[in-house]
Design an enzyme around this catalytic site. Structure first.
Site, PDB file in Angstrom:
ATOM      1  N   HIS A 241       0.821  -1.216   0.000  1.00  0.00           N
ATOM      2  CA  HIS A 241       0.000   0.000   0.000  1.00  0.00           C
ATOM      3  C   HIS A 241       0.855   1.266   0.000  1.00  0.00           C
ATOM      4  CE1 HIS A 241      -3.534   2.481   0.377  1.00  0.00           C
ATOM      5  NE2 HIS A 241      -2.891   3.159   1.304  1.00  0.00           N
ATOM      6  N   TYR A 245       2.072   5.482  -2.596  1.00  0.00           N
ATOM      7  CA  TYR A 245       2.543   6.832  -2.299  1.00  0.00           C
ATOM      8  C   TYR A 245       3.973   7.029  -2.770  1.00  0.00           C
ATOM      9  CZ  TYR A 245      -1.778   6.611   0.091  1.00  0.00           C
ATOM     10  OH  TYR A 245      -3.114   6.437   0.333  1.00  0.00           O
ATOM     11  N   HIS A 392      -9.193   1.455 -10.688  1.00  0.00           N
ATOM     12  CA  HIS A 392      -8.800   2.482  -9.718  1.00  0.00           C
ATOM     13  C   HIS A 392      -7.318   2.793  -9.807  1.00  0.00           C
ATOM     14  CE1 HIS A 392      -7.659   4.360  -5.962  1.00  0.00           C
ATOM     15  NE2 HIS A 392      -6.995   3.286  -5.605  1.00  0.00           N
ATOM     16  N   PHE A 393      -6.463   1.756  -9.759  1.00  0.00           N
ATOM     17  CA  PHE A 393      -5.047   2.125  -9.692  1.00  0.00           C
ATOM     18  C   PHE A 393      -4.472   2.521 -11.048  1.00  0.00           C
ATOM     19  CE2 PHE A 393      -4.542  -2.653  -9.392  1.00  0.00           C
ATOM     20  CZ  PHE A 393      -3.870  -2.869 -10.586  1.00  0.00           C
ATOM     21  N   HIS A 394      -5.219   2.307 -12.126  1.00  0.00           N
ATOM     22  CA  HIS A 394      -4.761   2.871 -13.395  1.00  0.00           C
ATOM     23  C   HIS A 394      -4.972   4.382 -13.458  1.00  0.00           C
ATOM     24  CE1 HIS A 394      -4.177  -1.212 -14.995  1.00  0.00           C
ATOM     25  NE2 HIS A 394      -3.488  -0.625 -15.955  1.00  0.00           N
ATOM     26  N   ARG A 455     -11.188  -9.508 -12.093  1.00  0.00           N
ATOM     27  CA  ARG A 455      -9.855  -9.062 -12.466  1.00  0.00           C
ATOM     28  C   ARG A 455      -8.956 -10.278 -12.656  1.00  0.00           C
ATOM     29  NH1 ARG A 455      -6.808  -6.769  -7.073  1.00  0.00           N
ATOM     30  NH2 ARG A 455      -5.289  -6.248  -8.681  1.00  0.00           N
ATOM     31  N   ARG A 456      -7.846 -10.086 -13.343  1.00  0.00           N
ATOM     32  CA  ARG A 456      -6.830 -11.132 -13.527  1.00  0.00           C
ATOM     33  C   ARG A 456      -7.442 -12.402 -14.105  1.00  0.00           C
ATOM     34  NH1 ARG A 456      -3.905 -10.614  -7.600  1.00  0.00           N
ATOM     35  NH2 ARG A 456      -2.493  -8.916  -8.108  1.00  0.00           N
TER      36      ARG A 456
END
Length: 584
Positions: A241, A245, A392-394, A455-456
Site C-alpha cells: 500500500h 505513495y 482504480h489504480f490505473h 480481475r486477472r
C-alpha cells in the site's frame, strides 16, 4: 561520502576547480538521463503489452498469435505489472529524488552511491526480465505465494527493492552539507519532500524485504519447503500500500515544487506542501491490510479500525487539491484569466509539460474517489476481485504518476541533453491521448466491475458463447476498456517518438534551467552559495515544526507497529504451511 558543491547553482569554487565542477555537472546529467532511459524503457515494454489486457476483456484473445514470445495472458499481465509498477517508477523516482535536491541545494550528490543504486536496480531488472520472459514466473506483480516463480524473479525483486532505498543516504548527506552552510534554516521544499518520501519508502520496504529474504528467496532455491501465504500477503501489503505513495509523492513534488513556476505563478503555501508530505508518511504505513478485507484471520474490529485509518489518507490529498488548485488559479489570473473559470482556460495549455500535469491532476479526482470505495469494508465487498480495482489504480499510477513523469521529461530531457523537443505538438498530442485513453479505460473497468467482471482473468480464452453468457451484460463498459487500450497504444508511441527523438535527433539549444517554484513570501532560491533569506522572511512555525523528520519517522513506526503487531501475532501462532504451485 564525497559531497561537493555543484557549480551550476553555486558557481566554481577554489577548492574544487572549474574543470572538476564541470565534470561533476556532466556526470550528474548523464546519471539522471540513464535513470530516465532505464525507467521509460521499462514503460515502453510494459505499456506495449498493457492494451493486450484491455482487448482481453473485450473478448479478443491476442496471445495465441504472439507465441513463443508470450505464452499466456498471465505471463503478459506479470510483465506489464512488474515493469510498469516497479521498474519504471523506481528508476524514475530514484533519479528525480537525487537530481532535483542536488540542483535545489547546489550540492553534488555522492555519485558512487548513486551509480551503485542504478547498478543494483539494473541487475535486479535483468533477473526479473529473464524470469518473466522465459515463462517461469507468471506470479503477477503481487507475487502471492503459494504460486511459485523462479529464483531469478525473487532475487531480482530483492535487488530492485534494496536499490530503490539507496537515495536516502545520498539525500541525508546533501542535506547535512547544506545545513552546515545554512545553520538554523529549514530544508528547502523540494529536498524536504524528497527526503520524507524516501524515509517513508525505506520504512515501508521492510515488509516486502522481510517476505522476500526470510521466505520467498530461500523457498525458491529449496532451503525451506513451504511458506505461509497469509503471513506473506500481510508483509507484502505492509509495502504494497505505501508503494502507491512512492508512486504518487514524486508527482506531488513536481506539482508543488515545479508546476506553479511553469504555469507562470507561485506556490501559494510552502507549509501546506510540507504538511501534506508529513501526513502521507504517517498515514501510509498503518493501513495496508485494508487490501485484505476478504482474507481470513483477523478480527472484524480491526477491519473497522482499518476503514477509519484508510479514510485518513484522504486528508493530504484534499490539502493538495486546494493548494494546487489555488496555485494554478493564481497563475491563470496573472496570465489574464477572469471570471469563475477563466483562469483555468488561461493556463499555458500549449506547454506540454503543464498540460500533462494539469490533466494528471484532473484524473486524480476519479482516482481519489474510487480509492475511498476500495478502502471501505462494506463497499469493497461489492468490488473486491473485480476489474473495478485495476480501474482504480490505473488512474493513480497509470495516469497521475505516469503522466506527471512524462510531463517532467518534456523539460528535463532538453535540460539534460541541450536538445529541443523534436515536436511540441506531438508531445501535446501524447498527453491528451493518454488522458483520453486512460479515462475511457478506467471508467470502463470500474463500470464493468460493478457487473462482477473479475480481475486477472483470461476471459477471452473462454468459448464465445460462454463469454457472452457471463459478461454480455457488461458489453458496453468492456468495449470502453478495449477502446481505451487502443488509444493508450497511440499515446505510448507518440510519447516515445518525442522522448527518444529528442535524445537522438533534437536540435541543439541552451539547456533550460530546472523550473523550481517560488512560494509566496519565500526566497527566490536555496542554493548553498545563494544569498540567505532577508531578515523577517523566515519560515512559518509549522515549517519549523515539520523540520524534525526523525520524530515524524518515529511516530510513523509506532503507528505501523500498533496496526500490524495485533494482526500478525495470531498468524505467527497459527502457521499454515503451503508448498509451491506452478500452474502454467
Amino acid at each position: 561520502m564525497n559531497i561537493q558543491v555543484a557549480t551550476q547553482a553555486a558557481g566554481p569554487r577554489a577548492d574544487t576547480g572549474r574543470d572538476a565542477g564541470i565534470g561533476r555537472d556532466a556526470a550528474m546529467r548523464r546519471m539522471m538521463l540513464a535513470f530516465l532511459v532505464a525507467g521509460f524503457g521499462a514503460l515502453l515494454v510494459g505499456a506495449t503489452i498493457g492494451p493486450l489486457q484491455a482487448l482481453n476483456y473485450a473478448g479478443i484473445n491476442a496471445y495465441p498469435s504472439l507465441r513463443p514470445l508470450l505464452q499466456t495472458y498471465y505471463q503478459g499481465l506479470t510483465i506489464h505489472g512488474v515493469l510498469n509498477g516497479y521498474v519504471f517508477t523506481f528508476f524514475v523516482t530514484c533519479g528525480l529524488l537525487v537530481y532535483l535536491p542536488a540542483r535545489e541545494l547546489g550540492v553534488a550528490p555522492g555519485l558512487a552511491l548513486w551509480r551503485a543504486c542504478f547498478g543494483l536496480m539494473a541487475a535486479g531488472t535483468a533477473c526479473l526480465l529473464y524470469a518473466m520472459f522465459d515463462n517461469s514466473s507468471s506470479v503477477l506483480w503481487t507475487f502471492y505465494p503459494p504460486l511459485k516463480g523462479s529464483p531469478f524473479f525473487y532475487f531480482g525483486m530483492t535487488l530492485l527493492t534494496i536499490g530503490s532505498t539507496m537515495p536516502l543516504p545520498i539525500l541525508l548527506a546533501m542535506r547535512a552539507t547544506w545545513k552546515r552552510a545554512r545553520p538554523g534554516q529549514v530544508t528547502p521544499l523540494v529536498t524536504y519532500m524528497s527526503l520524507v518520501t524516501m524515509l517513508m519508502w525505506v520504512m515501508a520496504g521492510v515488509g516486502a524485504l522481510a517476505e522476500l529474504v526470510l521466505q520467498l528467496d530461500p523457498w525458491s532455491i529449496g532451503l525451506i519447503a513451504a511458506v505461509d501465504p497469509i503471513i506473506d500477503r500481510t508483509l507484502f501489503w505492509l509495502t504494497g500500500h505505501p508503494i502507491v505513495y512512492f508512486w504518487l509523492m514524486p508527482a506531488y513534488i513536481s506539482w508543488y515544487g515545479l508546476l506553479s513556476r511553469q504555469a507562470g505563478g507561485k506556490l501559494v503555501s510552502d507549509p501546506m506542501a510540507r504538511l501534506t508530505f508529513a501526513l502521507l508518511m504517517v498515514f501510509a504505513l498503518p493501513v495496508g491490510t485494508h487490501h485484505q478485507f476478504a482474507d481470513p484471520g483477523f478480527s472484524q474490529v480491526w477491519r473497522g479500525i482499518l476503514v477509519v485509518l484508510t479514510m485518513s489518507v484522504a486528508m493530504p490529498s484534499l490539502i493538495t487539491a486546494f493548494t494546487l488548485g489555488l496555485s494554478l488559479e493564481y497563475a491563470g489570473r496573472l496570465r489574464g484569466g477572469t471570471g469563475l473559470f477563466g483562469w483555468f482556460r488561461a493556463l499555458p495549455w500549449g506547454d506540454p509539460s503543464v498540460a500533462a500535469q494539469v490533466l494528471a491532476a484532473v484524473t486524480f479526482i476519479l482516482g481519489g474517489a474510487t480509492g475511498i470505495v476500495s478502502g471501505s469494508w462494506q463497499l469493497d465487498a461489492i468490488v473486491h476481485n473485480t476489474i473495478f480495482v485495476p480501474g482504480h489504480f490505473h488512474v493513480t499510477v497509470g495516469s497521475v504518476t505516469a503522466m506527471t513523469f512524462m510531463a517532467i521529461t518534456f523539460w528535463m530531457v532538453p535540460h539534460l541533453t541541450g536538445r529541443r523537443l523534436v515536436s511540441r505538438r506531438l508531445a501535446l498530442a501524447a498527453a491528451w491521448l493518454w488522458f483520453a485513453g486512460m479515462m475511457l479505460f478506467a471508467v470502463g473497468m470500474q463500470w464493468a466491475g460493478l457487473y462482477g467482471v473479475p480481475r486477472r482473468a483470461w476471459v477471452s480464452a473462454l468459448p464465445h458463447g460462454t463469454y457472452h453468457a457471463l459478461y454480455g451484460a457488461a458489453s458496453v463498459p468492456l468495449a470502453l476498456v478495449a477502446a481505451g487500450g487502443v488509444v493508450l497504444w497511440l499515446a505510448t508511441y507518440a510519447f516515445f517518438a518525442v522522448f527518444f527523438g529528442t535524445i537522438l535527433f533534437g536540435r541543439r539549444a541552451a539547456p533550460p534551467p530546472v523550473p523550481f517554484a517560488q512560494a509566496i513570501g519565500g526566497p527566490a532560491g536555496h542554493a548553498i552559495d545563494a544569498p540567505p533569506s532577508p531578515a523577517g522572511a523566515g519560515p512559518s512555525p509549522l515549517a519549523r515544526a515539520l523540520e524534525h523528520v526523525w520524530i515524524l519517522a518515529g511516530v510513523t513506526l509506532v503507528a505501523a507497529a500498533a496496526a500490524y503487531v495485533p494482526i500478525l501475532w495470531p498468524f505467527l501462532h497459527h502457521v499454515t504451511r503451503a508448498p509451491g504451485w506452478v500452474l502454467w
